[in-house]
Design a protein around this motif. Structure first.
Motif, PDB file in Angstrom:
ATOM      1  N   LYS A   1       0.812  -1.228   0.000  1.00 47.50           N
ATOM      2  CA  LYS A   1       0.000   0.000   0.000  1.00 47.50           C
ATOM      3  C   LYS A   1       0.841   1.272   0.000  1.00 47.50           C
ATOM      4  O   LYS A   1       0.331   2.338  -0.341  1.00 47.50           O
ATOM      5  CB  LYS A   1      -0.925   0.004   1.223  1.00 47.50           C
ATOM      6  CG  LYS A   1      -1.922  -1.145   1.264  1.00 47.50           C
ATOM      7  CD  LYS A   1      -2.744  -1.088   2.536  1.00 47.50           C
ATOM      8  CE  LYS A   1      -3.737  -2.247   2.607  1.00 47.50           C
ATOM      9  NZ  LYS A   1      -4.529  -2.207   3.867  1.00 47.50           N
ATOM     10  N   TRP A   2       2.094   1.172   0.400  1.00 50.16           N
ATOM     11  CA  TRP A   2       2.957   2.342   0.485  1.00 50.16           C
ATOM     12  C   TRP A   2       4.196   2.115  -0.371  1.00 50.16           C
ATOM     13  O   TRP A   2       4.754   1.007  -0.416  1.00 50.16           O
ATOM     14  CB  TRP A   2       3.393   2.607   1.931  1.00 50.16           C
ATOM     15  CG  TRP A   2       2.265   2.687   2.905  1.00 50.16           C
ATOM     16  CD1 TRP A   2       1.037   3.263   2.721  1.00 50.16           C
ATOM     17  CD2 TRP A   2       2.251   2.170   4.246  1.00 50.16           C
ATOM     18  NE1 TRP A   2       0.263   3.140   3.847  1.00 50.16           N
ATOM     19  CE2 TRP A   2       0.983   2.466   4.805  1.00 50.16           C
ATOM     20  CE3 TRP A   2       3.184   1.499   5.029  1.00 50.16           C
ATOM     21  CZ2 TRP A   2       0.633   2.118   6.098  1.00 50.16           C
ATOM     22  CZ3 TRP A   2       2.839   1.136   6.324  1.00 50.16           C
ATOM     23  CH2 TRP A   2       1.578   1.454   6.857  1.00 50.16           C
ATOM     24  N   VAL A   3       4.620   3.174  -1.038  1.00 53.56           N
ATOM     25  CA  VAL A   3       5.840   3.113  -1.828  1.00 53.56           C
ATOM     26  C   VAL A   3       6.678   4.343  -1.486  1.00 53.56           C
ATOM     27  O   VAL A   3       6.145   5.441  -1.298  1.00 53.56           O
ATOM     28  CB  VAL A   3       5.530   3.026  -3.340  1.00 53.56           C
ATOM     29  CG1 VAL A   3       4.761   4.228  -3.844  1.00 53.56           C
ATOM     30  CG2 VAL A   3       6.813   2.825  -4.142  1.00 53.56           C
ATOM     31  N   TYR A   4       7.989   4.142  -1.388  1.00 53.40           N
ATOM     32  CA  TYR A   4       8.895   5.207  -0.969  1.00 53.40           C
ATOM     33  C   TYR A   4       9.922   5.457  -2.067  1.00 53.40           C
ATOM     34  O   TYR A   4      10.538   4.519  -2.586  1.00 53.40           O
ATOM     35  CB  TYR A   4       9.598   4.829   0.336  1.00 53.40           C
ATOM     36  CG  TYR A   4       8.622   4.569   1.470  1.00 53.40           C
ATOM     37  CD1 TYR A   4       8.256   5.587   2.346  1.00 53.40           C
ATOM     38  CD2 TYR A   4       8.053   3.306   1.654  1.00 53.40           C
ATOM     39  CE1 TYR A   4       7.352   5.356   3.377  1.00 53.40           C
ATOM     40  CE2 TYR A   4       7.146   3.063   2.671  1.00 53.40           C
ATOM     41  CZ  TYR A   4       6.800   4.091   3.530  1.00 53.40           C
ATOM     42  OH  TYR A   4       5.889   3.851   4.548  1.00 53.40           O
ATOM     43  N   VAL A   5      10.108   6.739  -2.409  1.00 51.93           N
ATOM     44  CA  VAL A   5      10.989   7.137  -3.509  1.00 51.93           C
ATOM     45  C   VAL A   5      12.212   7.851  -2.938  1.00 51.93           C
ATOM     46  O   VAL A   5      12.074   8.811  -2.172  1.00 51.93           O
ATOM     47  CB  VAL A   5      10.255   8.070  -4.495  1.00 51.93           C
ATOM     48  CG1 VAL A   5      11.202   8.488  -5.633  1.00 51.93           C
ATOM     49  CG2 VAL A   5       9.008   7.391  -5.049  1.00 51.93           C
ATOM     50  N   ILE A   6      13.414   7.387  -3.325  1.00 48.24           N
ATOM     51  CA  ILE A   6      14.632   8.094  -2.948  1.00 48.24           C
ATOM     52  C   ILE A   6      14.952   9.094  -4.056  1.00 48.24           C
ATOM     53  O   ILE A   6      14.944   8.751  -5.243  1.00 48.24           O
ATOM     54  CB  ILE A   6      15.814   7.125  -2.712  1.00 48.24           C
ATOM     55  CG1 ILE A   6      17.040   7.868  -2.167  1.00 48.24           C
ATOM     56  CG2 ILE A   6      16.181   6.347  -3.963  1.00 48.24           C
ATOM     57  CD1 ILE A   6      16.905   8.277  -0.725  1.00 48.24           C
ATOM     58  N   GLU A   7      15.195  10.342  -3.656  1.00 48.87           N
ATOM     59  CA  GLU A   7      15.413  11.427  -4.598  1.00 48.87           C
ATOM     60  C   GLU A   7      16.888  11.827  -4.558  1.00 48.87           C
ATOM     61  O   GLU A   7      17.361  12.422  -3.590  1.00 48.87           O
ATOM     62  CB  GLU A   7      14.488  12.589  -4.238  1.00 48.87           C
ATOM     63  CG  GLU A   7      13.019  12.167  -4.333  1.00 48.87           C
ATOM     64  CD  GLU A   7      12.054  13.004  -3.511  1.00 48.87           C
ATOM     65  OE1 GLU A   7      10.840  12.701  -3.544  1.00 48.87           O
ATOM     66  OE2 GLU A   7      12.498  13.959  -2.829  1.00 48.87           O
TER      67      GLU A   7
ATOM     68  N   ASN B   1      21.061  20.281   9.280  1.00 52.97           N
ATOM     69  CA  ASN B   1      22.112  21.279   9.032  1.00 52.97           C
ATOM     70  C   ASN B   1      23.259  20.741   8.173  1.00 52.97           C
ATOM     71  O   ASN B   1      24.344  21.342   8.124  1.00 52.97           O
ATOM     72  CB  ASN B   1      22.683  21.816  10.358  1.00 52.97           C
ATOM     73  CG  ASN B   1      21.616  22.492  11.195  1.00 52.97           C
ATOM     74  OD1 ASN B   1      20.752  23.190  10.668  1.00 52.97           O
ATOM     75  ND2 ASN B   1      21.666  22.268  12.505  1.00 52.97           N
ATOM     76  N   TYR B   2      23.037  19.631   7.481  1.00 54.27           N
ATOM     77  CA  TYR B   2      24.056  19.091   6.570  1.00 54.27           C
ATOM     78  C   TYR B   2      24.297  20.081   5.435  1.00 54.27           C
ATOM     79  O   TYR B   2      23.358  20.571   4.806  1.00 54.27           O
ATOM     80  CB  TYR B   2      23.592  17.743   6.020  1.00 54.27           C
ATOM     81  CG  TYR B   2      24.506  17.157   4.959  1.00 54.27           C
ATOM     82  CD1 TYR B   2      25.722  16.582   5.311  1.00 54.27           C
ATOM     83  CD2 TYR B   2      24.149  17.196   3.612  1.00 54.27           C
ATOM     84  CE1 TYR B   2      26.564  16.049   4.358  1.00 54.27           C
ATOM     85  CE2 TYR B   2      24.984  16.657   2.638  1.00 54.27           C
ATOM     86  CZ  TYR B   2      26.189  16.093   3.012  1.00 54.27           C
ATOM     87  OH  TYR B   2      27.021  15.557   2.051  1.00 54.27           O
ATOM     88  N   GLN B   3      25.576  20.388   5.144  1.00 57.67           N
ATOM     89  CA  GLN B   3      25.924  21.394   4.145  1.00 57.67           C
ATOM     90  C   GLN B   3      26.670  20.823   2.937  1.00 57.67           C
ATOM     91  O   GLN B   3      27.008  21.574   2.020  1.00 57.67           O
ATOM     92  CB  GLN B   3      26.806  22.481   4.802  1.00 57.67           C
ATOM     93  CG  GLN B   3      26.127  23.231   5.925  1.00 57.67           C
ATOM     94  CD  GLN B   3      24.902  24.007   5.462  1.00 57.67           C
ATOM     95  OE1 GLN B   3      24.924  24.642   4.410  1.00 57.67           O
ATOM     96  NE2 GLN B   3      23.823  23.939   6.242  1.00 57.67           N
ATOM     97  N   GLY B   4      26.946  19.530   2.927  1.00 58.62           N
ATOM     98  CA  GLY B   4      27.733  18.934   1.854  1.00 58.62           C
ATOM     99  C   GLY B   4      26.914  18.641   0.603  1.00 58.62           C
ATOM    100  O   GLY B   4      25.734  18.989   0.501  1.00 58.62           O
ATOM    101  N   SER B   5      27.562  18.013  -0.369  1.00 59.22           N
ATOM    102  CA  SER B   5      26.893  17.617  -1.609  1.00 59.22           C
ATOM    103  C   SER B   5      25.863  16.541  -1.321  1.00 59.22           C
ATOM    104  O   SER B   5      26.008  15.752  -0.382  1.00 59.22           O
ATOM    105  CB  SER B   5      27.923  17.086  -2.609  1.00 59.22           C
ATOM    106  OG  SER B   5      28.911  18.045  -2.877  1.00 59.22           O
ATOM    107  N   ARG B   6      24.824  16.501  -2.153  1.00 51.14           N
ATOM    108  CA  ARG B   6      23.764  15.507  -1.987  1.00 51.14           C
ATOM    109  C   ARG B   6      23.767  14.554  -3.178  1.00 51.14           C
ATOM    110  O   ARG B   6      23.825  14.995  -4.327  1.00 51.14           O
ATOM    111  CB  ARG B   6      22.405  16.188  -1.829  1.00 51.14           C
ATOM    112  CG  ARG B   6      22.270  16.879  -0.471  1.00 51.14           C
ATOM    113  CD  ARG B   6      20.988  17.665  -0.322  1.00 51.14           C
ATOM    114  NE  ARG B   6      20.916  18.237   1.014  1.00 51.14           N
ATOM    115  CZ  ARG B   6      20.112  17.805   1.983  1.00 51.14           C
ATOM    116  NH1 ARG B   6      19.281  16.797   1.753  1.00 51.14           N
ATOM    117  NH2 ARG B   6      20.116  18.360   3.175  1.00 51.14           N
ATOM    118  N   GLY B   7      23.692  13.281  -2.868  1.00 49.41           N
ATOM    119  CA  GLY B   7      23.674  12.275  -3.919  1.00 49.41           C
ATOM    120  C   GLY B   7      23.163  10.960  -3.376  1.00 49.41           C
ATOM    121  O   GLY B   7      23.892   9.982  -3.291  1.00 49.41           O
ATOM    122  N   SER B   8      21.901  10.934  -2.989  1.00 45.69           N
ATOM    123  CA  SER B   8      21.307   9.703  -2.453  1.00 45.69           C
ATOM    124  C   SER B   8      21.241   8.655  -3.558  1.00 45.69           C
ATOM    125  O   SER B   8      21.071   8.980  -4.739  1.00 45.69           O
ATOM    126  CB  SER B   8      19.920   9.983  -1.888  1.00 45.69           C
ATOM    127  OG  SER B   8      20.007  10.857  -0.784  1.00 45.69           O
TER     128      SER B   8
END
Length: 376
Positions: free
Chosen positions: A231-237, A265-272
């Protein structure tokens, strides 16, 4: 007293051995430089002890793998550079030895295929071509080979980031648990496309009334995972470093949560990179690359599906990509692309927290992990 301790130790050892299960671990990689292809390990759960079985070397950049539900067949993308044609490989797996026998291969008909999945009854595979901005479905014959029957679907549009979202970038192709739909996150358009799927048709992929789920602008949807309840689906962006939670019902998606997968307060690059839910449905994990270099851990509310942050697990390896939880839920393994290693964690199934298991698994640029039960 010593005798009692000895017998207690023997009893515990025999108990662990009796419950131990053996699997084969298939590892997709990037093969630049002197790196190899698909690594095949035999691994014992829950100890995490691992033995290298074989390496499939005649394939370039097998960056993503899929294994059929019955464990008999494996399919791999060959993620070629933009000036080459992407390919899809089919293999038959030996349940006794774990080794993979090449069957055949087909063109992905798009650049840089990065994801592959198999329909419930092993009738079709679906592949996402990242640079090509399209997806392709190939029919599979009874012997596991890819046939000449296929359907190619092109995406259109772009996102707000001119550097990363100048055109469609299909990043995954996921069959729904009921096998009636195919969900396709597109990093370039900030959409999860919702297709109908009918494996009995010559062209199995069709439209739906909703058409797509709109993801937050500039977030770049990458992978997704269904809760065991379906019933639930989770998307990583990937670009946003965030997770969105959605109610799924017969081809429709309704968002109920959007949450950061990085520390406050994370300030680094994002790349999940990747997202998976524990087999019992109680916890969700997400991998973060670059300066974060960790796994985010969330609990899942059993009534609402809402995520609540439990904590973050730092990684001894570098650049975590795909990770996998063993079918029993006891171990979590992470592919560390830039340190040529696989980290093994023991899962606390009550708290969701992780503890490193001191085993050394080496593989060149690992980016995808798949478990298959080993034959006895």
């Amino acid at each position: 007293m010593k005798k009692q301790v000895f017998f207690a130790f023997i009893t515990l050892f025999l108990s662990i051995m009796a419950t131990a299960q053996n699997y084969y671990l298939y590892t997709g990689t990037y093969t630049k430089g002197s790196k190899d292809g698909i690594y095949i390990f035999r691994i014992s759960v829950p100890s995490g002890q691992t033995t290298l079985v074989d390496i499939v070397k005649d394939i370039e950049n097998p960056s993503y793998l899929a294994v059929s539900k019955d464990g008999r067949f494996m399919y791999a993308v060959s993620e070629m550079a933009s000036d080459h044609k992407g390919m899809i490989y089919a293999f038959q797996l030996d349940p006794q030895t774990g080794k993979a026998q090449f069957l055949n291969k087909k063109e992905s008909r798009g650049e840089a295929p990065c994801y592959i999945s198999i329909s419930e009854n092993r009738k079709w595979i679906a592949v996402g071509n990242y640079s090509g901005g399209n997806l392709i479905a190939y029919a599979i014959d009874k012997d596991g080979k890819l046939t000449d029957q296929y359907q190619l679907v092109h995406h259109e549009g772009k996102g707000i980031n001119p550097r990363r979202q100048e055109k469609p970038h299909v990043h995954s192709t996921v069959f729904t648990p009921d096998n009636k739909h195919l969900l396709v996150p597109d990093l370039g358009t900030d959409k999860v496309m919702i297709y109908s799927f009918n494996e009995k048709k010559n062209l199995p992929i069709g439209g739906t009334q909703q058409g797509f789920a709109k993801i937050t602008d500039g977030s770049g949807p990458r992978h997704l995972d269904f809760h065991p309840n379906g019933k639930w689906v989770y998307v990583i962006e990937e670009m946003g470093g965030t997770i969105s939670g959605w109610k799924f019902n017969n081809g429709t998606m309704e968002k109920f949560q959007h949450i950061d997968a990085h520390p406050e307060n994370y300030q680094g690059s994002r790349g999940s990179a990747d997202i998976h839910i524990s087999p019992d449905g109680k916890f969700l994990y997400a991998s973060n690359r670059y300066e974060a270099n960790n796994l985010a851990i969330f609990s899942i509310d059993a009534k609402t599906g809402m995520l609540k942050l439990v904590g973050f697990q730092d990684l001894p390896g570098k650049k975590p990509r795909n990770f996998v939880i063993d079918p029993t839920g006891q171990l979590l393994l992470v592919a560390n692309q830039d340190s040529d290693s696989i980290t093994v964690f023991q899962r606390n199934q009550e708290t969701g927290l992780l503890q490193v298991v001191p085993v050394d698994i080496k593989a060149g640029s690992p980016v995808c992990l798949k478990f298959v039960p080993a034959g006895k």
